[in-house]
Design a protein around this motif. Structure first.
Motif, mmCIF file in Angstrom:
data_model
loop_
_atom_site.group_PDB
_atom_site.id
_atom_site.type_symbol
_atom_site.label_atom_id
_atom_site.label_comp_id
_atom_site.label_asym_id
_atom_site.label_seq_id
_atom_site.Cartn_x
_atom_site.Cartn_y
_atom_site.Cartn_z
ATOM 1 N N ALA A 241 0.838 -1.202 0.000
ATOM 2 C CA ALA A 241 0.000 0.000 0.000
ATOM 3 C C ALA A 241 0.874 1.253 0.000
ATOM 4 O O ALA A 241 0.524 2.272 -0.607
ATOM 5 C CB ALA A 241 -0.927 -0.013 1.215
ATOM 6 N N LYS A 242 2.019 1.193 0.665
ATOM 7 C CA LYS A 242 2.932 2.338 0.716
ATOM 8 C C LYS A 242 3.464 2.671 -0.678
ATOM 9 O O LYS A 242 3.585 3.854 -1.044
ATOM 10 C CB LYS A 242 4.086 2.029 1.669
ATOM 11 N N LYS A 243 3.789 1.635 -1.461
ATOM 12 C CA LYS A 243 4.255 1.859 -2.832
ATOM 13 C C LYS A 243 3.163 2.518 -3.658
ATOM 14 O O LYS A 243 3.426 3.408 -4.481
ATOM 15 C CB LYS A 243 4.657 0.529 -3.475
ATOM 16 N N PHE A 244 1.922 2.083 -3.446
ATOM 17 C CA PHE A 244 0.805 2.638 -4.203
ATOM 18 C C PHE A 244 0.565 4.105 -3.847
ATOM 19 O O PHE A 244 0.382 4.948 -4.727
ATOM 20 C CB PHE A 244 -0.452 1.807 -3.961
ATOM 21 N N THR A 245 0.562 4.422 -2.546
ATOM 22 C CA THR A 245 0.349 5.809 -2.150
ATOM 23 C C THR A 245 1.492 6.708 -2.628
ATOM 24 O O THR A 245 1.277 7.876 -2.949
ATOM 25 C CB THR A 245 0.191 5.937 -0.622
ATOM 26 N N SER A 246 2.686 6.158 -2.705
ATOM 27 C CA SER A 246 3.811 6.921 -3.242
ATOM 28 C C SER A 246 3.571 7.246 -4.714
ATOM 29 O O SER A 246 3.875 8.360 -5.173
ATOM 30 C CB SER A 246 5.105 6.125 -3.078
ATOM 31 N N TYR A 247 2.989 6.304 -5.449
ATOM 32 C CA TYR A 247 2.686 6.523 -6.866
ATOM 33 C C TYR A 247 1.660 7.642 -7.045
ATOM 34 O O TYR A 247 1.697 8.380 -8.031
ATOM 35 C CB TYR A 247 2.174 5.220 -7.480
ATOM 36 N N THR A 248 0.744 7.783 -6.091
ATOM 37 C CA THR A 248 -0.262 8.837 -6.189
ATOM 38 C C THR A 248 0.303 10.208 -5.821
ATOM 39 O O THR A 248 -0.344 11.225 -6.071
ATOM 40 C CB THR A 248 -1.461 8.558 -5.257
ATOM 41 N N GLY A 249 1.488 10.255 -5.214
ATOM 42 C CA GLY A 249 2.067 11.526 -4.799
ATOM 43 C C GLY A 249 1.469 12.065 -3.518
ATOM 44 O O GLY A 249 1.639 13.241 -3.197
ATOM 45 N N LEU A 250 0.780 11.210 -2.755
ATOM 46 C CA LEU A 250 0.132 11.632 -1.513
ATOM 47 C C LEU A 250 1.006 11.398 -0.280
ATOM 48 O O LEU A 250 0.510 11.414 0.839
ATOM 49 C CB LEU A 250 -1.206 10.902 -1.344
ATOM 50 N N VAL A 251 2.294 11.158 -0.484
ATOM 51 C CA VAL A 251 3.202 10.965 0.650
ATOM 52 C C VAL A 251 4.072 12.207 0.801
ATOM 53 O O VAL A 251 4.400 12.873 -0.191
ATOM 54 C CB VAL A 251 4.089 9.717 0.452
ATOM 55 N N PRO A 252 4.460 12.564 2.036
ATOM 56 C CA PRO A 252 5.286 13.752 2.234
ATOM 57 C C PRO A 252 6.728 13.504 1.793
ATOM 58 O O PRO A 252 7.226 12.382 1.858
ATOM 59 C CB PRO A 252 5.210 13.998 3.744
ATOM 60 N N SER A 253 7.382 14.562 1.328
ATOM 61 C CA SER A 253 8.803 14.464 1.017
ATOM 62 C C SER A 253 9.581 14.280 2.322
ATOM 63 O O SER A 253 9.157 14.748 3.379
ATOM 64 C CB SER A 253 9.278 15.723 0.291
ATOM 65 N N THR A 254 10.685 13.561 2.247
ATOM 66 C CA THR A 254 11.470 13.240 3.446
ATOM 67 C C THR A 254 12.927 13.615 3.241
ATOM 68 O O THR A 254 13.509 13.332 2.189
ATOM 69 C CB THR A 254 11.367 11.734 3.771
ATOM 70 N N TYR A 255 13.491 14.263 4.262
ATOM 71 C CA TYR A 255 14.922 14.569 4.258
ATOM 72 C C TYR A 255 15.517 13.987 5.529
ATOM 73 O O TYR A 255 15.112 14.352 6.637
ATOM 74 C CB TYR A 255 15.159 16.084 4.211
ATOM 75 N N ALA A 256 16.456 13.067 5.376
ATOM 76 C CA ALA A 256 17.085 12.435 6.531
ATOM 77 C C ALA A 256 18.593 12.614 6.450
ATOM 78 O O ALA A 256 19.206 12.333 5.418
ATOM 79 C CB ALA A 256 16.731 10.951 6.579
ATOM 80 N N SER A 257 19.174 13.086 7.544
ATOM 81 C CA SER A 257 20.620 13.265 7.616
ATOM 82 C C SER A 257 21.051 13.008 9.051
ATOM 83 O O SER A 257 20.605 13.692 9.975
ATOM 84 C CB SER A 257 21.010 14.681 7.194
ATOM 85 N N GLY A 258 21.918 12.014 9.225
ATOM 86 C CA GLY A 258 22.355 11.653 10.571
ATOM 87 C C GLY A 258 21.174 11.183 11.404
ATOM 88 O O GLY A 258 20.446 10.278 11.022
ATOM 89 N N SER A 259 20.964 11.816 12.531
ATOM 90 C CA SER A 259 19.870 11.418 13.423
ATOM 91 C C SER A 259 18.606 12.228 13.185
ATOM 92 O O SER A 259 17.613 12.037 13.872
ATOM 93 C CB SER A 259 20.300 11.579 14.885
ATOM 94 N N ARG A 260 18.653 13.154 12.235
ATOM 95 C CA ARG A 260 17.499 14.022 11.975
ATOM 96 C C ARG A 260 16.706 13.523 10.786
ATOM 97 O O ARG A 260 17.263 13.178 9.747
ATOM 98 C CB ARG A 260 17.950 15.457 11.705
ATOM 99 N N THR A 261 15.398 13.482 10.941
ATOM 100 C CA THR A 261 14.497 13.144 9.841
ATOM 101 C C THR A 261 13.412 14.206 9.776
ATOM 102 O O THR A 261 12.727 14.459 10.767
ATOM 103 C CB THR A 261 13.854 11.765 10.049
ATOM 104 N N MET A 262 13.275 14.842 8.623
ATOM 105 C CA MET A 262 12.294 15.908 8.447
ATOM 106 C C MET A 262 11.349 15.551 7.316
ATOM 107 O O MET A 262 11.766 15.006 6.286
ATOM 108 C CB MET A 262 12.999 17.239 8.145
ATOM 109 N N HIS A 263 10.056 15.846 7.504
ATOM 110 C CA HIS A 263 9.048 15.616 6.474
ATOM 111 C C HIS A 263 8.527 16.959 5.980
ATOM 112 O O HIS A 263 8.223 17.856 6.773
ATOM 113 C CB HIS A 263 7.897 14.775 7.025
ATOM 114 N N GLY A 264 8.420 17.074 4.665
ATOM 115 C CA GLY A 264 7.955 18.328 4.069
ATOM 116 C C GLY A 264 6.640 18.171 3.341
ATOM 117 O O GLY A 264 5.799 17.341 3.698
ATOM 118 N N ARG A 265 6.477 18.946 2.301
ATOM 119 C CA ARG A 265 5.243 18.927 1.522
ATOM 120 C C ARG A 265 5.127 17.638 0.711
ATOM 121 O O ARG A 265 6.074 16.867 0.607
ATOM 122 C CB ARG A 265 5.202 20.130 0.586
ATOM 123 N N LEU A 266 3.936 17.454 0.116
ATOM 124 C CA LEU A 266 3.727 16.273 -0.723
ATOM 125 C C LEU A 266 4.728 16.262 -1.874
ATOM 126 O O LEU A 266 5.075 17.312 -2.423
ATOM 127 C CB LEU A 266 2.308 16.268 -1.286
#
Length: 336
Positions: A241-266
């Motif tokens: 289901a996660k792969k499918f929702t990613s195909y729809t573009g309904l998942v937030p963008s993710t930036y991960a570096s070291g111990s920090r993980t940030m989620h942004g806009r779709l």
């Protein structure tokens, strides 16, 4: 075995034919037509394996290549760019790069639906375009009426039969009266074009079990169920289901570096038609499903209405993937 890289454009396309050893056998600029493809590639006796990027005009070229090649691969343009970005970019270099990547089995593939499915998708997308324009016309009429002190009729739908009758009876000062009449005419034309596709939608839904499973999900009506079925085409190409929702573009963008993980806009990098359908389905879904309404209200209380709408649209996509892959109707008590 020969490998063919094609950089397709509207009028002229560039092809590169390469051997298994990487030797360039032919570079040629050809007309973007069936005759051009057959003339350039039809004389080879060895099996041809071709690749082209999924540009806006890929469909006809893909079909013509299938007539002369043993296999045709549709390349994902963004992923190809990430693998083989070049400072100097020409059609010749692009076609040669595609041939090299195909020879090395490094092509990131995009899904290529069949000719019939592509034709159906064009009809459904045309209908969606008309619906969106109709919504714009409704909004313009509402904005125009708000400029005048009018007593609205007691109707549930201002754009239904009774509402339109009231709109036509209005007498506004010029130029607003002329603007209103023009908008009413355009609205009725769009209504007619939308109704003209309903026969096809009914025909497509008959004898198609997937449409029934999708339709059973709250908020997904007759049109959206057919749209989702043909925009997706093969649900088995999504392993989760996660792969499918990613195909729809309904998942937030993710930036991960070291111990920090940030989620942004779709990400909005997937299928925009599916994304629009699932977002539009949220309002009717939370009206008819107590479970989805609780889910929506819980997120709205914490993060606001916009995030709640997006999260519920993503949940609808997950539910569609579940019922479709399991081949069953939606049951509220199984998710409560």
């Amino acid at each position: 075995m020969l490998f063919v890289g094609v950089d397709a454009h509207k009028a002229m396309s560039q092809i590169t034919v390469m051997s298994e050893a990487g030797k360039i056998m032919k570079r040629q600029r050809i007309p973007t037509s069936r005759e051009g493809v057959h003339k350039a590639l039809g004389q080879y006796q060895e099996p041809l394996h071709a690749v082209l990027e999924a540009s806006y005009c890929w469909g006809p070229m893909y079909d013509w290549l299938k007539e002369v090649a043993e296999s045709v691969v549709l390349a994902h343009p963004m992923k190809v760019r990430a693998i083989a970005e070049a400072r100097i970019k020409t059609d010749t270099i692009d076609s040669q790069t595609l041939a090299h990547l195909l020879r090395a089995d490094l092509i990131p593939q995009a899904y290529a639906p069949c000719l019939q499915t592509r034709a159906i998708k064009r009809v459904l997308r045309q209908r969606m375009f008309f619906v969106r324009v109709r919504t714009m016309i409704k909004n313009r009429m509402q904005a125009l009426l708000s400029q005048h002190s009018l007593r609205r009729p007691g109707v549930s739908d201002l754009f239904g039969v009774a509402g339109l009758k009231w709109l036509r009876s209005l007498s506004l000062p010029e130029p607003d009266q002329r603007l209103l009449q023009e908008q009413i005419k355009l609205f009725r034309v769009l209504q007619g074009r939308i109704r003209a596709t309903e026969g096809l939608i009914g025909k497509l839904s008959m004898g198609e079990p997937a449409v029934g499973w999708i339709w059973s999900v709250p908020g997904i009506g007759a049109f959206f169920s057919v749209l989702i079925r043909y925009e997706v085409d093969e649900i088995k190409r999504f392993r989760s289901a996660k792969k499918f929702t990613s195909y729809t573009g309904l998942v937030p963008s993710t930036y991960a570096s070291g111990s920090r993980t940030m989620h942004g806009r779709l990400t909005k990098q997937g299928n925009k038609w599916l994304r629009w359908a699932f977002v539009e389905a949220v309002s009717p879904a939370i009206r008819c499903s107590p479970w989805l309404r609780r889910y929506y209200m819980g997120i709205r209380a914490r993060r606001g209405a916009k995030d709640a709408r997006t999260a519920t649209a993503r949940k609808l996509a997950e539910l569609v993937w579940t019922v479709w892959t399991e081949g069953r109707m939606y049951e509220e008590d199984r998710v409560s």
